[in-house]
Design an enzyme around this catalytic site. Structure first.
Site, PDB file in Angstrom:
ATOM      1  N   GLN A  96     -46.132  17.849 -33.606  1.00 50.39           N
ATOM      2  CA  GLN A  96     -45.926  17.079 -33.186  1.00 50.39           C
ATOM      3  C   GLN A  96     -43.994  17.888 -32.635  1.00 50.39           C
ATOM      4  O   GLN A  96     -43.879  17.939 -33.458  1.00 50.39           O
ATOM      5  CB  GLN A  96     -45.651  15.895 -32.975  1.00 50.39           C
ATOM      6  CG  GLN A  96     -44.418  14.868 -31.829  1.00 50.39           C
ATOM      7  CD  GLN A  96     -44.464  13.023 -31.720  1.00 50.39           C
ATOM      8  OE1 GLN A  96     -45.107  12.628 -33.038  1.00 50.39           O
ATOM      9  NE2 GLN A  96     -43.627  12.775 -31.839  1.00 50.39           N
ATOM     10  N   HIS A 173     -44.104   4.525 -34.974  1.00 48.47           N
ATOM     11  CA  HIS A 173     -44.102   5.758 -34.663  1.00 48.47           C
ATOM     12  C   HIS A 173     -46.012   5.728 -35.230  1.00 48.47           C
ATOM     13  O   HIS A 173     -46.650   4.677 -35.648  1.00 48.47           O
ATOM     14  CB  HIS A 173     -43.772   6.366 -36.496  1.00 48.47           C
ATOM     15  CG  HIS A 173     -44.728   7.843 -36.560  1.00 48.47           C
ATOM     16  ND1 HIS A 173     -44.840   8.731 -34.791  1.00 48.47           N
ATOM     17  CD2 HIS A 173     -45.527   9.289 -36.969  1.00 48.47           C
ATOM     18  CE1 HIS A 173     -45.145  10.012 -35.440  1.00 48.47           C
ATOM     19  NE2 HIS A 173     -45.741  10.087 -36.245  1.00 48.47           N
ATOM     20  N   ASP A 188     -50.432  12.605 -38.904  1.00 43.61           N
ATOM     21  CA  ASP A 188     -49.223  12.520 -38.496  1.00 43.61           C
ATOM     22  C   ASP A 188     -49.098  13.646 -37.703  1.00 43.61           C
ATOM     23  O   ASP A 188     -48.879  14.172 -38.778  1.00 43.61           O
ATOM     24  CB  ASP A 188     -48.938  11.866 -39.360  1.00 43.61           C
ATOM     25  CG  ASP A 188     -47.271  11.472 -38.900  1.00 43.61           C
ATOM     26  OD1 ASP A 188     -46.387  11.861 -37.933  1.00 43.61           O
ATOM     27  OD2 ASP A 188     -46.594  10.617 -39.865  1.00 43.61           O
TER      28      ASP A 188
END
Length: 240
Positions: A96, A173, A188
Site C-alpha cells: 500500500q 486499518h 496487509d
C-alpha cells in the site's frame, strides 16, 4: 465506520477512507466487475461459534478493521525484521503506497486470491486489473494501482457513499485473511509480505481467521474500533 491509517507512504496521494460497511463494499465490488450472483460482503456479528455459524458459507475471504496502536506498530516492525519471503507464489499480495487506501487494498487482496473460485465479468475493471498485475511483484502492483485513475474515481464514489462522513485522518486499518494452498494468510499492504498463520482450508477459513482476530482484539482490550466482514460465495441457497 471509516477506515484508514496515518501511514508513512511512498506516495503523496491520499484517498478518502472506505467505510466498514458491507453495502458500500458490495456496490463498490459489483460496479468494478464482481457479478452480484457470485459473491457478497456481509457483517460478522461476533466471533463465538454460534455467530460464526450464521455467516453464509462458503466464506472466501475475511476483512478485519482494527485500531493502530503502539503495540500493533511494534509487532509490525518485528515482523518486518523476521520476514523470510517463504510464502506461496500463489498468494496475491500488494503493498500500500496510497494513503487511506487500506479498504480498497483489502478488497483487492480478497478478490485477487479467489479469482479461480469466482468468475469476474469479462473486460471489467477487476478482470483487467488482475490480468495486468498477475506477474508483477507487490511494489509494482502498488505503483500500478497508484496511477489507476479509474480505481481512484471508483474508490472516491464508494468512500462518500457510506452512512458517515469520511474523515481525512483516522487511526484504524483494514487487513484481509485468505486461505491459499492450505495456509491462512494475513494480507496487509503496510507489511513487507503476507503473514502465515498456519494450516487452514476453505471450510475452516472463517473459524481460523476468527482465532487470529480474537488474539488481536485481546491485545487492545480498551478499544471498540473493530469490525469483521466476510466475503461469501453465493450458492443460491442460504445466500445473503
Amino acid at each position: 465506520m471509516a477506515a484508514a491509517i496515518h501511514e508513512t507512504s511512498s506516495s503523496a496521494k491520499r484517498w478518502l477512507p472506505l467505510e466498514a460497511n458491507p453495502d458500500v463494499m458490495n456496490q463498490f465490488l459489483w460496479g468494478l466487475g464482481l457479478p452480484e450472483d457470485e459473491a457478497e460482503c456481509g457483517d460478522v456479528y461476533g466471533l463465538d461459534d454460534e455467530l460464526l455459524d450464521m455467516v453464509p458459507k462458503p466464506v472466501l475471504a475475511v476483512l478485519f478493521l482494527y485500531p493502530i496502536t503502539e503495540k500493533s506498530e511494534e509487532e509490525r516492525r518485528q515482523q518486518e525484521k523476521e520476514a523470510k519471503k517463504d510464502y506461496s507464489n500463489e498468494v496475491y499480495f500488494m503493498k500500500q503506497t496510497v494513503g487511506n487506501a487500506c479498504g480498497t487494498i483489502g478488497l483487492l487482496h480478497a478478490i485477487g486470491n479467489i479469482t479461480s473460485e469466482i468468475k469476474l465479468s469479462e473486460g471489467s475493471f477487476l478482470d483487467r486489473f488482475f490480468k495486468s498485475t498477475k506477474s508483477m511483484d507487490p511494489i509494482e502492483r502498488a505503483a500500478f494501482l497508484e496511477k489507476d485513475n479509474e480505481m481512484e474515481v471508483a474508490h472516491s464514489v464508494a468512500a462518500t457513499a457510506g452512512d458517515t462522513a469520511a474523515p481525512e485522518n483516522v487511526d484504524t486499518h483494514f487487513i484481509c485473511f485468505s486461505c491459499v494452498d492450505g495456509t491462512l494468510y494475513e494480507l496487509d499492504g503496510r507489511k513487507t509480505e503476507p503473514i502465515s498463520h498456519g494450516p487452514s482450508s476453505p471450510n475452516s477459513l472463517l473459524q481460523d481467521a476468527a482465532r487470529v482476530i480474537k488474539d488481536m482484539i485481546s491485545d487492545n482490550p480498551d478499544s471498540l474500533n473493530f469490525n469483521v466482514i466476510a466475503i461469501s460465495k453465493k450458492t443460491g441457497e442460504g445466500s445473503m
